[in-house]
Design an enzyme around this catalytic site. Sequence first.
Site, PDB file in Angstrom:
ATOM      1  N   LYS A 127      15.883  -8.089   8.474  1.00 47.54           N
ATOM      2  CA  LYS A 127      15.771  -7.113   9.554  1.00 47.54           C
ATOM      3  C   LYS A 127      17.091  -6.923  10.298  1.00 47.54           C
ATOM      4  CE  LYS A 127      10.836  -8.023  10.259  1.00 47.54           C
ATOM      5  NZ  LYS A 127      10.731  -9.217   9.396  1.00 47.54           N
ATOM      6  N   LYS A 162       8.036  -6.645  16.151  1.00 50.06           N
ATOM      7  CA  LYS A 162       7.927  -7.718  15.160  1.00 50.06           C
ATOM      8  C   LYS A 162       9.061  -8.721  15.320  1.00 50.06           C
ATOM      9  CE  LYS A 162       9.699  -4.320  11.814  1.00 50.06           C
ATOM     10  NZ  LYS A 162       9.414  -3.637  10.530  1.00 50.06           N
ATOM     11  N   ARG A 212       7.087  -1.106  -1.736  1.00 49.29           N
ATOM     12  CA  ARG A 212       8.008  -2.190  -2.086  1.00 49.29           C
ATOM     13  C   ARG A 212       8.731  -1.789  -3.361  1.00 49.29           C
ATOM     14  NH1 ARG A 212       8.869  -7.631  -1.469  1.00 49.29           N
ATOM     15  NH2 ARG A 212       8.909  -6.969   0.725  1.00 49.29           N
ATOM     16  N   ARG A 226       1.988  -0.144  -1.220  1.00 45.18           N
ATOM     17  CA  ARG A 226       1.032  -1.043  -0.571  1.00 45.18           C
ATOM     18  C   ARG A 226       0.373  -0.296   0.578  1.00 45.18           C
ATOM     19  NH1 ARG A 226       5.318  -5.690   0.763  1.00 45.18           N
ATOM     20  NH2 ARG A 226       6.175  -3.848   1.783  1.00 45.18           N
ATOM     21  N   ARG A 234      -0.910  -2.813   9.062  1.00 39.50           N
ATOM     22  CA  ARG A 234       0.047  -3.542   8.225  1.00 39.50           C
ATOM     23  C   ARG A 234      -0.395  -3.461   6.765  1.00 39.50           C
ATOM     24  NH1 ARG A 234      -0.249  -9.342  10.856  1.00 39.50           N
ATOM     25  NH2 ARG A 234      -2.456  -8.811  10.593  1.00 39.50           N
ATOM     26  N   ASP A 274      11.661  -2.209   1.566  1.00 38.93           N
ATOM     27  CA  ASP A 274      10.416  -1.607   2.026  1.00 38.93           C
ATOM     28  C   ASP A 274      10.698  -0.224   2.595  1.00 38.93           C
ATOM     29  OD1 ASP A 274       9.132  -3.948   1.327  1.00 38.93           O
ATOM     30  OD2 ASP A 274       9.212  -4.784   3.350  1.00 38.93           O
ATOM     31  N   GLU A 283      13.028  -2.590   5.798  1.00 40.08           N
ATOM     32  CA  GLU A 283      13.508  -3.946   5.552  1.00 40.08           C
ATOM     33  C   GLU A 283      14.219  -4.019   4.212  1.00 40.08           C
ATOM     34  OE1 GLU A 283      10.807  -7.197   6.003  1.00 40.08           O
ATOM     35  OE2 GLU A 283       9.886  -6.400   7.834  1.00 40.08           O
ATOM     36  N   ASN A 285      14.675  -7.174   1.804  1.00 41.94           N
ATOM     37  CA  ASN A 285      14.249  -8.566   1.647  1.00 41.94           C
ATOM     38  C   ASN A 285      15.123  -9.283   0.619  1.00 41.94           C
ATOM     39  OD1 ASN A 285      11.462  -8.672   3.199  1.00 41.94           O
ATOM     40  ND2 ASN A 285      11.551  -6.719   2.113  1.00 41.94           N
TER      41      ASN A 285
END
Length: 316
Positions: A127, A162, A212, A226, A234, A274, A283, A285
């Site tokens: 992030k 978050k 993703r 997703r 979420r 994401d 994001e 990751n």
Amino acid sequence: MTLRAAVQMDPMDGINIGGDSSFSLMLKALERGYELYHYDVRGLTWEAGRLTTKAHRVIEVQREAGAHYKFGDEILLDLGRDVDVVLMRQDPPFDLGYLTGTWLLERIANETLVVNDPVSVRNAPEKVFVLDFPEFMPPTMVTRSLDAVKDFQARFGAVVIKPLHGNGGKAVFRIDADGGNLGALVELFGQVWPEPFMVQQFLPSVSQGDKRIVLVDGEVAGAINRKPGEGEFRSNLAVGGFAEATELTPREKEICDVLGPRLRERGLVFVGIDVIGGEWLTEINVTSPTGIVAIDRFNNSDTAGMIWDAIVRRIG
């Protein structure tokens, strides 16, 4: 080629054999005949220029509940001399323990490939690294200030708050435009976490899915969409979201084209980004990305094989 690989990850007893990406990588490694070891980051020991750990040779892994792995005897492994690659795959939190692991693994960089590169993982938490690409992000703030959050919400309406170093959708909250519970939530975040938190404009398009996309050495390997479960906003699979097959939008292809070379240069071989609503990057990751099992299930692909191929190319 014959490869010797050590996987730094959480205990094998607790992993999800049906969806865990590390487990998928281990399955593929043994299928190819690689020599495979498992160890815990807490076992790392540095002395006199050598980085060692107690580890177990992985004899067998299989998707059979209760009998999904078989270890050999515990040995002392020199991570600089005894293996060709270390996979840094333990789950966050991205805390001082995690950081210390990167500092220690950095010391074998001239001997052993570490995936993902520990320096880049340390300098690119999901992030924070994403802030390098504001042209692709929704309105975003990183702060600990209640006044700043109130001003942000006054401008953008409903927001999502978050933890800056959270994972798996944990402790992600939506605050509606009326601001109910905003002060209490900011107070809670300030008490639980020492670092700032992230605030973003709530994107209604999340109902269409949170995609993703996995990149392997900077190239798109595949993607899943997703969607949130019943009563949720979420979409993380870990909190009840579900996956479906998908293709990339032109905007998502643009994002990947921009990110790909940057990831490759940093030694970030396995990355999951994401994207919400086909256009908003939220994001990047890099610590312990997931999603390859679902991607392969929908696309009939072999992402684990692609990751190992990229590793072999870098070693070769």
